[in-house]
Design an enzyme around this catalytic site. Structure first.
Site, mmCIF file in Angstrom:
data_model
loop_
_atom_site.group_PDB
_atom_site.id
_atom_site.type_symbol
_atom_site.label_atom_id
_atom_site.label_comp_id
_atom_site.label_asym_id
_atom_site.label_seq_id
_atom_site.Cartn_x
_atom_site.Cartn_y
_atom_site.Cartn_z
ATOM 1 N N VAL A 132 0.840 -1.193 0.000
ATOM 2 C CA VAL A 132 0.000 0.000 0.000
ATOM 3 C C VAL A 132 0.877 1.246 0.000
ATOM 4 O O VAL A 132 2.013 1.241 0.496
ATOM 5 C CB VAL A 132 -0.950 0.002 1.204
ATOM 6 C CG1 VAL A 132 -1.871 -1.196 1.151
ATOM 7 C CG2 VAL A 132 -0.164 0.007 2.505
ATOM 8 N N CYS A 133 0.322 2.302 -0.551
ATOM 9 C CA CYS A 133 1.031 3.572 -0.660
ATOM 10 C C CYS A 133 0.612 4.485 0.484
ATOM 11 O O CYS A 133 -0.524 4.980 0.511
ATOM 12 C CB CYS A 133 0.725 4.225 -2.002
ATOM 13 S SG CYS A 133 1.464 5.854 -2.221
#
Length: 300
Positions: free
Chosen positions: A91-92
């Site tokens: 995930v960013c």
């Protein structure tokens, strides 16, 4: 945990230190531990933030630490369905490897976990690994997440995070969760708007303070209290004129010095000093003329 790592390595030393600290603390909101065969991979479980659709949830995931840790950020992967983050995907977030410019070496595993808890109620805004499920769907995931079991840890989320902490500890843990969501804003216009609003608010406060100061300076009370400007009464002209004349006379009295200043005394003393006689001036002029004549004849 197998002792097969170089303990002089900065990353290994840092990871071992954090592992000891997290193993000795008893936390209600989260749990984290490294794998026995790989200390660079951690498994964590977090409780959903209170007051949100994630409140009843227990969410499990992986933290992958780079070899340059803590000078480079880790990667984050979720394993429990939650409706906010994709599964088995890096995930960013502002504390992950997608944004190394935000990472600080002083941060650690605990910082990453607290940041994740703060990101749960935020919008995905198109970030990698982000999901925008409805609140009803997220509540369904939260209820099912308690019995979810990790295939590596072989223990359910509800066993990792049990509801045994006292009420005051719950409140303290919720108060200690920092808001890392403000450090990552994929929409540049949002950041610009926030900065403009903050500067406008600051300028408005300054203008308000300036207006208050100007009103205080121009108020009748401040003028009346001035030592150089006498206050005049509009209701009684006689009193106003008498006070004005007395104030003028007092000002005139104060303007007359009782003793002349040093500069005046110096000029008076200079004017009364004796000058040399006139014949001495004439003699000096004749001698200078003779001297000039001799010099001219000598060189011509």
């Amino acid at each position: 945990m197998k002792e097969t790592y170089n303990l002089k390595n900065p990353a290994v030393k840092r990871i071992m230190q954090e592992a000891r600290e997290l193993a000795t603390e008893s936390c209600y909101e989260y749990e984290a531990h490294p794998l026995e065969d790989n200390i660079f991979e951690w498994h964590f479980t977090v409780r959903g933030p209170g007051g949100t659709e994630f409140e009843d949830g227990r969410y499990h995931g992986r933290i992958l630490l780079p070899a340059e840790y803590p000078f480079k950020p880790p990667e984050l992967i979720f394993l429990t369905p939650n409706g906010r983050f994709e599964l088995n995907t890096k995930v960013c977030l502002s504390v992950t490897g997608y944004h190394p410019e935000f990472w600080q070496p002083a941060w650690g595993i605990r910082t990453v976990i607290l940041a994740v808890m703060g990101f749960f109620p935020t919008e995905a805004r198109g970030a990698i690994g982000g999901l925008d499920y409805t609140k009803e769907e997220r509540r369904v995931f939260a209820k099912k997440s308690k019995t979810w079991t990790c295939s590596v840890c072989n223990i359910s989320n509800n066993e990792l995070l049990q509801d045994t902490a006292p009420h005051h500890q719950k409140n303290n843990q919720e108060d200690n969760v920092p808001d890392f969501s403000l450090s990552y804003k994929p929409n540049n216009s949002t950041t610009t708007t926030t900065t403009t609003t903050a500067s406008t608010s600051s300028n408005g406060q300054r203008d308000e303070l300036d207006q208050q100061n100007q009103s205080q300076d121009a108020s009748p009370s401040s003028v009346g209290n001035s030592p150089d400007i006498p206050s005049q009464s509009k209701d009684n002209p006689a009193t106003a004129s008498s006070s004005s004349s007395s104030s003028s006379s007092s000002q005139f009295t104060r303007s007359i010095p009782t003793q002349p200043p040093a500069s005046s005394r110096t000029s008076i003393d200079t004017s009364t000093t004796r000058r040399p006689p006139l014949w001495l001036d004439g003699l000096i002029g004749v001698l200078l003329a003779l001297l000039v004549t001799l010099i001219v004849r000598r060189f011509l």
